[in-house]
Design an enzyme around this catalytic site. Structure first.
Site, PDB file in Angstrom:
ATOM      1  N   SER A 114       0.553  -1.377  -0.244  1.00  0.00           N
ATOM      2  CA  SER A 114       0.089   0.404   0.067  1.00  0.00           C
ATOM      3  C   SER A 114       1.051   1.871  -0.025  1.00  0.00           C
ATOM      4  O   SER A 114       1.363   1.493  -0.520  1.00  0.00           O
ATOM      5  CB  SER A 114      -0.853  -0.053   0.997  1.00  0.00           C
ATOM      6  OG  SER A 114      -2.393   0.794   1.028  1.00  0.00           O
ATOM      7  N   ASP A 162      -9.749  -5.081  -4.123  1.00  0.00           N
ATOM      8  CA  ASP A 162      -9.244  -3.932  -3.830  1.00  0.00           C
ATOM      9  C   ASP A 162      -9.797  -2.302  -3.672  1.00  0.00           C
ATOM     10  O   ASP A 162      -9.830  -2.350  -4.548  1.00  0.00           O
ATOM     11  CB  ASP A 162      -7.369  -3.482  -4.287  1.00  0.00           C
ATOM     12  CG  ASP A 162      -6.776  -2.468  -3.100  1.00  0.00           C
ATOM     13  OD1 ASP A 162      -7.717  -1.741  -2.314  1.00  0.00           O
ATOM     14  OD2 ASP A 162      -5.504  -2.380  -3.261  1.00  0.00           O
ATOM     15  N   HIS A 194      -8.085  -5.484  -0.396  1.00  0.00           N
ATOM     16  CA  HIS A 194      -6.733  -4.912  -0.156  1.00  0.00           C
ATOM     17  C   HIS A 194      -5.851  -5.541   1.094  1.00  0.00           C
ATOM     18  O   HIS A 194      -5.515  -5.572   2.067  1.00  0.00           O
ATOM     19  CB  HIS A 194      -6.893  -2.882   0.918  1.00  0.00           C
ATOM     20  CG  HIS A 194      -5.918  -2.837   0.460  1.00  0.00           C
ATOM     21  ND1 HIS A 194      -5.460  -2.099  -0.128  1.00  0.00           N
ATOM     22  CD2 HIS A 194      -5.239  -1.730   1.209  1.00  0.00           C
ATOM     23  CE1 HIS A 194      -4.929  -1.082  -0.550  1.00  0.00           C
ATOM     24  NE2 HIS A 194      -4.180  -1.052   1.337  1.00  0.00           N
TER      25      HIS A 194
END
Length: 213
Positions: A114, A162, A194
């Site tokens: 991320s 995601d 995610h």
């Protein structure tokens, strides 16, 4: 001691270490998060020393956690400015550990998740000496003003479901890397949101093991 230089780490199974793996967590987390990946990959990477630095700033949208840069203003221009401002602090953390282990960038592997992918890709592209390779899970690429490194192989892994960082960001990153002829691969994982799952870990380990410096 500077708190930035205190973080979880796990020594290589084989000594001395021949590679340094730098794990870069997502926003609002800390280094204790991604160090949890190590038990799943260390047997396949026995000569790797693992470090998982904490984000260089306190997370500014909750009373706990760390961040590599603020996301209160998510405009590309602002994020670019924050990366320019903060990147040297991460670079210093890596350089200190490299010196301690008698390793260099060519022995260093970056793995981000991320926001950790965002700063990891940025850091990779601005290096004057290429890293061994870089893996980015569920992230995005923020282009630097100038690319110094076009040779580090990059592996992008992203869940198709995601809803935090769209899988489209993987395609955007791939388009950008292709434009500059930077070696890379992209892997869209079905039924994944995610997060990192076993499929992604396997892809990352295979990529690292088959990368030739």
């Amino acid at each position: 001691m500077n708190k930035n230089f205190e973080y979880p780490e796990i020594a290589s199974l084989e000594q001395p270490a021949k590679k340094l793996v730098v794990l870069l967590h997502g926003v609002g987390s800390d280094g204790h998060d991604l160090i949890g990946l190590v038990p799943y990959i260390k047997d396949d990477l026995p000569d790797c020393h693992f470090i998982s630095p904490h984000g260089i700033e306190p997370y500014d949208m909750a009373p706990y956690g760390r961040q590599w840069f603020s996301l209160q203003d998510r405009s590309p221009d602002n994020i670019s400015k924050l990366l320019v401002k903060n990147i040297s602090k991460l670079d210093d953390i890596i350089k200190q550990k490299q010196e301690e282990l008698n390793l260099t960038n060519k022995d260093t592997i970056i793995i981000g998740f991320s926001q950790g992918t965002m700063i990891g890709l940025y850091l990779t592209l601005i290096q004057k000496e290429p890293f061994y390779c870089t893996v980015g899970f569920s992230g995005a690429l923020i282009p630097p003003a100038e690319i110094n490194n076009k040779t580090t192989p990059i592996c992008l892994i992203h869940g198709e479901l995601d809803d935090v960082v769209s899988v489209n960001e993987m395609y955007n990153a791939s388009h950008y890397l292709s434009k500059y002829h930077i070696p890379h691969s992209g892997h869209k994982l079905t039924r994944l949101s995610h997060s990192i799952d076993g499929r992604g870990i396997e892809i990352a380990v295979n990529f690292i093991c088959h990368t030739v410096a």
